[in-house]
Each structure stands twice: as C-alpha cells, then as structure tokens.
Design a protein around this motif. Structure first.
Motif, PDB file in Angstrom:
ATOM      1  N   ARG A  32     -13.371 -19.447   9.072  1.00 29.99           N
ATOM      2  CA  ARG A  32     -13.406 -20.795   8.491  1.00 29.99           C
ATOM      3  C   ARG A  32     -13.810 -21.860   9.504  1.00 29.99           C
ATOM      4  O   ARG A  32     -13.830 -23.053   9.187  1.00 29.99           O
ATOM      5  N   HIS A  43       7.917  -2.724  10.072  1.00 28.03           N
ATOM      6  CA  HIS A  43       8.796  -1.921   9.211  1.00 28.03           C
ATOM      7  C   HIS A  43       8.323  -0.471   9.091  1.00 28.03           C
ATOM      8  O   HIS A  43       9.092   0.407   8.721  1.00 28.03           O
ATOM      9  N   GLY A 100       0.814  -1.227   0.000  1.00 23.88           N
ATOM     10  CA  GLY A 100       0.000   0.000   0.000  1.00 23.88           C
ATOM     11  C   GLY A 100       0.841   1.267   0.000  1.00 23.88           C
ATOM     12  O   GLY A 100       0.384   2.311  -0.464  1.00 23.88           O
ATOM     13  N   GLY A 101       2.059   1.174   0.494  1.00 20.52           N
ATOM     14  CA  GLY A 101       2.907   2.365   0.587  1.00 20.52           C
ATOM     15  C   GLY A 101       3.827   2.535  -0.607  1.00 20.52           C
ATOM     16  O   GLY A 101       4.686   3.421  -0.608  1.00 20.52           O
ATOM     17  N   ALA A 139      -5.348  -3.851   9.177  1.00 19.50           N
ATOM     18  CA  ALA A 139      -5.413  -5.292   8.866  1.00 19.50           C
ATOM     19  C   ALA A 139      -5.964  -5.503   7.462  1.00 19.50           C
ATOM     20  O   ALA A 139      -5.529  -6.394   6.735  1.00 19.50           O
ATOM     21  N   GLU A 140      -6.906  -4.673   7.062  1.00 22.08           N
ATOM     22  CA  GLU A 140      -7.529  -4.865   5.749  1.00 22.08           C
ATOM     23  C   GLU A 140      -6.693  -4.331   4.603  1.00 22.08           C
ATOM     24  O   GLU A 140      -6.605  -4.951   3.554  1.00 22.08           O
ATOM     25  N   ARG A 141      -6.107  -3.137   4.797  1.00 23.14           N
ATOM     26  CA  ARG A 141      -5.452  -2.504   3.647  1.00 23.14           C
ATOM     27  C   ARG A 141      -3.967  -2.279   3.856  1.00 23.14           C
ATOM     28  O   ARG A 141      -3.306  -1.708   2.986  1.00 23.14           O
ATOM     29  N   GLY A 142      -3.469  -2.693   5.004  1.00 27.47           N
ATOM     30  CA  GLY A 142      -2.055  -2.433   5.289  1.00 27.47           C
ATOM     31  C   GLY A 142      -1.873  -1.014   5.791  1.00 27.47           C
ATOM     32  O   GLY A 142      -2.701  -0.136   5.521  1.00 27.47           O
ATOM     33  N   GLY A 151       0.413   1.200   4.922  1.00 26.46           N
ATOM     34  CA  GLY A 151       0.697   2.130   3.828  1.00 26.46           C
ATOM     35  C   GLY A 151      -0.529   2.476   3.003  1.00 26.46           C
ATOM     36  O   GLY A 151      -0.604   3.541   2.401  1.00 26.46           O
ATOM     37  N   GLY A 152      -1.511   1.570   2.993  1.00 25.75           N
ATOM     38  CA  GLY A 152      -2.707   1.800   2.190  1.00 25.75           C
ATOM     39  C   GLY A 152      -3.837   2.469   2.957  1.00 25.75           C
ATOM     40  O   GLY A 152      -4.945   2.610   2.433  1.00 25.75           O
ATOM     41  N   ASP A 163       2.893 -17.897  14.398  1.00 32.59           N
ATOM     42  CA  ASP A 163       2.560 -18.095  12.973  1.00 32.59           C
ATOM     43  C   ASP A 163       1.071 -18.335  12.757  1.00 32.59           C
ATOM     44  O   ASP A 163       0.585 -18.234  11.625  1.00 32.59           O
ATOM     45  N   HIS A 180      -3.539 -10.034   1.380  1.00 34.21           N
ATOM     46  CA  HIS A 180      -4.804  -9.282   1.445  1.00 34.21           C
ATOM     47  C   HIS A 180      -4.939  -8.272   0.311  1.00 34.21           C
ATOM     48  O   HIS A 180      -6.049  -7.830  -0.010  1.00 34.21           O
ATOM     49  N   ARG A 222      -0.825 -15.820  10.770  1.00 32.07           N
ATOM     50  CA  ARG A 222      -0.679 -15.796   9.315  1.00 32.07           C
ATOM     51  C   ARG A 222      -1.807 -16.567   8.638  1.00 32.07           C
ATOM     52  O   ARG A 222      -2.328 -16.147   7.620  1.00 32.07           O
ATOM     53  N   TRP A 223      -2.180 -17.707   9.214  1.00 39.07           N
ATOM     54  CA  TRP A 223      -3.128 -18.554   8.485  1.00 39.07           C
ATOM     55  C   TRP A 223      -4.446 -18.815   9.204  1.00 39.07           C
ATOM     56  O   TRP A 223      -5.415 -19.209   8.555  1.00 39.07           O
ATOM     57  N   TYR A 255       3.230  -7.593  11.254  1.00 40.10           N
ATOM     58  CA  TYR A 255       3.596  -7.390   9.854  1.00 40.10           C
ATOM     59  C   TYR A 255       3.914  -5.947   9.496  1.00 40.10           C
ATOM     60  O   TYR A 255       4.424  -5.699   8.411  1.00 40.10           O
TER      61      TYR A 255
END
Lengths: 182, 182
Positions: free
Chosen positions: B160, B99, A15-16, B10-13, B15-16, B151, A99, B154-155, B96
């Motif tokens: 589900r 950074h 996104g960045g 969580a949905e778009r990151g 940066g987004g 981890d 995602h 991640r999954w 995640y």
C-alpha cells in the motif's frame, strides 16, 4: 455454533479446523454447519462481522461517554483495551484469520476497520481543536492508539491472572501521554 | 525452504499448508521437507527461532547504539518498528502461529520473548535512573512499547506504499512521550 467455531479456530487456526470439528464441538451432527452457513469461510465471515461490530459499538459508546476530549480518549482506550482482553479468543480469530476470507468479504471487513480509525481520528481531532492535545500526525497517532489496544489479543492470557483493569488503565494513561495532553 | 515455508504459512496459515506445498513452492520434490525437518511443526519452530533471534539482535543492537536513555529508547523503537515492517510476513507467521508449536517448543519461544521484555525494561529503567523518564509501571510500559512496534505486522502492508520510515519515526517519538521524557 459461532462460539464453537471461535474456540476451534482459536485453538487450531482456520486452516486446521474442519466444519465437522466445529459441528461436533457445538454438540451437533457433523454436517450441521451447512444448515446455517454455505461454507467454512461464510462461518468465519459471520464471526468477523460480529466481532468487528461489537468492538466498534464499544469504541463508539466510549466516545459518547464524555464531552471532555481527554476524558473521552481515556474512556475509549480503557474500554477498547478491556474489550480486547474480555474477548481475546474472538478478537484473535478476527484479527489473525483475515487472510482466509474471500476477497469480497475481506473488503467488507477492511471497510469496517476504517470506521474504527475514523472514530479514533475524531477523538484526537477533538482534543487538538480544544487546544488540549498536541499531535502532528493525526492518522498515524490514531493508528498507534488502536494498536496499543488491539495488540493485547496477541499476548494477554486471562489464565495467567494479570489484572486486566490495571492494563486498561495503564493504556488509557499512556494514550493521554501519546497525544501530548496538557 | 524456510523462505518458501514463511510464504506458504503467511498466505494460508500453518494449518492450511502441507509440507508438500512448502516443498513444491521451494522448487523441490514433494517429500523434500523431511530431508531437513522431522515434521511441519519442526519447520515452524525453525522459523520461529530464526525470526525471534533476528528481532532480538535488532533490539539489542539499538540498545547499544547510544548512552543517552532518550536517544537509546528512540533508536530501539525506531529499529524494532522498522524490523517488523521489513519482515512483516516472517513476523506474522512467528506471532500468529505460536499455538501450532508443540508444548516444549512453545516454551522455548515464550522464554525468548521474555528477553525482549527484559531489554525494554532495562531501557526504561536507564531513563528513570537518569531522572529523564517518569514511569510508574515499568513492566506494563515496556510491554506497551513492544506492542506498538509488533502490532505493525498486523496492519502494515508494504504493497500500500506507506512510508515505513515515517511510521518508525512516529512510533519512536510516541515512545518518548509514553515514558514521560523530560
């Protein structure tokens, strides 16, 4: 171009990052991404496919390396751990930006991921059949074995000088304990 | 506001997502984030701190729940796995988007992470001292035990319908195998 995109996404997140950032990093003109890819998402998809296919090849090659279930599982966890340390940036993008993929592309990648699971389930079943492994929950154990390898991309930092072979060796030894290798 | 930010990141990151997105999602005016936080990065830092502190409390509480090294490690891996499934969105952002933190803030979070490692190392050492665990590489094994739990973010997908208690139980059982519990 793919390498430049991996670097950019790993550093700033999908996104960045703009397609312009990727193109400039690759030493190309700002619009160069669109020569090869319809969109930034298509570029991420290409990276995800490439990363998953390479990791899957690595796992399958290790599966085929031995007939003995314990040696085989040891080789698989060693190789798969090593792959995730050697390709930490690529793997991080592939794992963490899922995602950002379109629904159709995400479904492709999720299908691919099931193939990793099936290969690992096969390796665990081989050992059970041979009377070497003692595992009640084959699916869950296979997922845990993959987790052990994949989570390396979260924390392994080559710059910190940790010995990646020693880590892969430890994971492979732990894997044999996890399946109750006798 | 923090909940809205976790959902958005969580949905778009990170940066987004814009601070405007976060504020609107929280049902506030577009500039409302700046009433409480200097920047989007400060908001991410607040989330990261909160997430890490809550997870650390969970791990320490489980450590204190038993005197027996095997029961203690089992409780720790169960609780820590469960925490990561219950708080999958928060944990995903915290893991995640590291950074995206400033250098100083990232150093804080990395220090916090070392505390998780120390608690787990303590639990493994307890078992070795009691003659119950057989572990050569204490640091590496502690990292692998934490990996198994972390981890999951991640999954694991609550939508589900997988049984999170069964997964936590499996991880805890696997942990005892990993330390060679005798």
């Amino acid at each position: 171009m793919l390498d430049a995109a991996v670097d950019a996404f790993a550093e700033r997140g999908f996104g960045g990052t703009s397609t312009r950032d990727v193109a400039v990093r690759a030493g190309r003109s700002p619009a160069a991404v669109y020569v090869h890819y319809d969109s930034k998402e298509a570029l991420l998809y290409a990276i995800s496919l490439e990363g998953h296919m390479a990791a899957l090849d690595c796992l399958k090659l290790a599966y085929a390396s031995s007939e003995d279930p314990a040696a085989r599982l040891h080789a698989m966890v060693f190789a798969f751990s090593d792959w995730h340390m050697e390709n930490a940036r690529l793997a991080r993008v592939v794992q963490y930006e899922l995602h950002a993929l379109s629904k159709v592309h995400r479904a492709d990648i999720v299908s691919l991921r099931r193939r990793f699971h099936r290969v690992m389930v096969g390796a665990v079943r081989d050992g059970i059949r041979a009377g070497q492994f003692q595992v009640d929950d084959v699916n869950g154990t296979a997922r845990a074995l993959l987790s052990l390898c994949i989570d390396l991309v979260r924390w392994f930092d080559p710059a910190r000088g940790r010995n990646s072979r020693a880590i892969a060796q430890l994971n492979a030894d732990l894997a044999l304990r996890m399946v109750g290798d006798v």
